[in-house]
Design a protein around this motif. Structure first.
Motif, mmCIF file in Angstrom:
data_model
loop_
_atom_site.group_PDB
_atom_site.id
_atom_site.type_symbol
_atom_site.label_atom_id
_atom_site.label_comp_id
_atom_site.label_asym_id
_atom_site.label_seq_id
_atom_site.Cartn_x
_atom_site.Cartn_y
_atom_site.Cartn_z
ATOM 1 N N CYS A 63 0.835 -1.211 0.000
ATOM 2 C CA CYS A 63 0.000 0.000 0.000
ATOM 3 C C CYS A 63 0.866 1.256 0.000
ATOM 4 N N SER A 64 1.975 1.224 0.729
ATOM 5 C CA SER A 64 2.883 2.371 0.758
ATOM 6 C C SER A 64 3.475 2.642 -0.615
ATOM 7 N N VAL A 65 3.878 1.586 -1.303
ATOM 8 C CA VAL A 65 4.476 1.740 -2.635
ATOM 9 C C VAL A 65 3.453 2.305 -3.618
ATOM 10 N N VAL A 66 2.236 1.759 -3.598
ATOM 11 C CA VAL A 66 1.196 2.241 -4.508
ATOM 12 C C VAL A 66 0.825 3.682 -4.157
ATOM 13 N N SER A 67 0.729 3.982 -2.870
ATOM 14 C CA SER A 67 0.425 5.340 -2.430
ATOM 15 C C SER A 67 1.491 6.315 -2.928
ATOM 16 N N PHE A 68 2.744 5.920 -2.835
ATOM 17 C CA PHE A 68 3.837 6.761 -3.321
ATOM 18 C C PHE A 68 3.685 7.041 -4.812
ATOM 19 N N GLY A 69 3.372 6.019 -5.585
ATOM 20 C CA GLY A 69 3.192 6.196 -7.028
ATOM 21 C C GLY A 69 2.063 7.145 -7.356
ATOM 22 N N ILE A 70 0.957 7.011 -6.654
ATOM 23 C CA ILE A 70 -0.189 7.897 -6.886
ATOM 24 C C ILE A 70 0.141 9.320 -6.440
ATOM 25 N N TRP A 71 0.868 9.441 -5.340
ATOM 26 C CA TRP A 71 1.268 10.754 -4.855
ATOM 27 C C TRP A 71 2.148 11.466 -5.886
ATOM 28 N N VAL A 72 3.096 10.745 -6.454
ATOM 29 C CA VAL A 72 3.960 11.340 -7.484
ATOM 30 C C VAL A 72 3.117 11.767 -8.683
ATOM 31 N N ALA A 73 2.149 10.945 -9.079
ATOM 32 C CA ALA A 73 1.259 11.313 -10.183
ATOM 33 C C ALA A 73 0.493 12.590 -9.844
ATOM 34 N N ALA A 74 0.062 12.721 -8.594
ATOM 35 C CA ALA A 74 -0.658 13.929 -8.177
ATOM 36 C C ALA A 74 0.250 15.148 -8.241
ATOM 37 N N LEU A 75 1.518 14.979 -7.879
ATOM 38 C CA LEU A 75 2.445 16.112 -7.894
ATOM 39 C C LEU A 75 2.742 16.601 -9.307
ATOM 40 N N PHE A 76 2.536 15.748 -10.302
ATOM 41 C CA PHE A 76 2.658 16.210 -11.682
ATOM 42 C C PHE A 76 1.553 17.211 -12.023
ATOM 43 N N LYS A 77 0.427 17.116 -11.327
ATOM 44 C CA LYS A 77 -0.751 17.917 -11.656
ATOM 45 C C LYS A 77 -1.009 19.085 -10.709
ATOM 46 N N VAL A 78 -0.589 18.939 -9.441
ATOM 47 C CA VAL A 78 -0.957 19.909 -8.407
ATOM 48 C C VAL A 78 0.313 20.483 -7.779
ATOM 49 N N PRO A 79 0.370 21.796 -7.563
ATOM 50 C CA PRO A 79 1.534 22.372 -6.884
ATOM 51 C C PRO A 79 1.700 21.765 -5.483
ATOM 52 N N VAL A 80 2.930 21.528 -5.104
ATOM 53 C CA VAL A 80 3.194 20.908 -3.810
ATOM 54 C C VAL A 80 2.689 21.785 -2.665
ATOM 55 N N SER A 81 2.651 23.096 -2.864
ATOM 56 C CA SER A 81 2.156 23.997 -1.817
ATOM 57 C C SER A 81 0.671 23.801 -1.546
ATOM 58 N N ILE A 82 -0.032 23.217 -2.488
ATOM 59 C CA ILE A 82 -1.453 22.908 -2.305
ATOM 60 C C ILE A 82 -1.628 21.454 -1.893
#
Length: 126
Positions: A63-82
């Motif tokens: 779950c941690s590995v998959v969560s990390f992958g999804i988080w990285v995908a989110a960071l491609f789309k959303v500024p880290v400050s948000i």
């Protein structure tokens, strides 16, 4: 603050939920294993085997590995400050889920802190 498109918010929340699940599984795994003894080299390998074969720990790691992958995908789309402040929702989810599923106690100061987190996230996404 710019609004977050629904898909991007979904990515962030999915990463948070998977991370929450990972933490609960890891805790369930450590509860299932109990005490580890570290007296010598044979204990090291025995403990390593116990940890490596514990199903909850394996699932938590996955779950941690998959969560990390999804988080990285989110960071491609959303500024880290948000995106990053939205991770604080995980604190709430973990505390409530640990109380519900693992029987951990929630104290008044924890509840007050959760209220502050909810207020902060609400203000941030408005």
């Amino acid at each position: 603050m710019p609004s977050i498109p629904l898909l991007h918010l979904f990515l962030i929340l999915t990463a948070v939920l998977l991370n929450t699940l990972a933490q609960l599984l890891l805790k369930a795994g450590t509860n299932a294993i109990g005490v580890l003894h570290w007296g010598g080299s044979s204990d090291f390998w025995s403990n390593l085997l116990r940890l490596g074969l514990q199903p909850h720990l394996i699932a938590g790691l996955a779950c941690s590995v998959v969560s990390f992958g999804i988080w990285v995908a989110a960071l491609f789309k959303v500024p880290v400050s948000i995106a990053y402040p939205l991770l604080s929702i995980g604190y709430l989810l973990n505390a409530v889920a640990a109380w519900y599923f693992l029987g951990e106690h929630l104290q008044v100061n924890q509840l007050l802190g959760m209220g502050l987190i909810i207020s902060g996230v609400f203000i941030m996404v408005r």
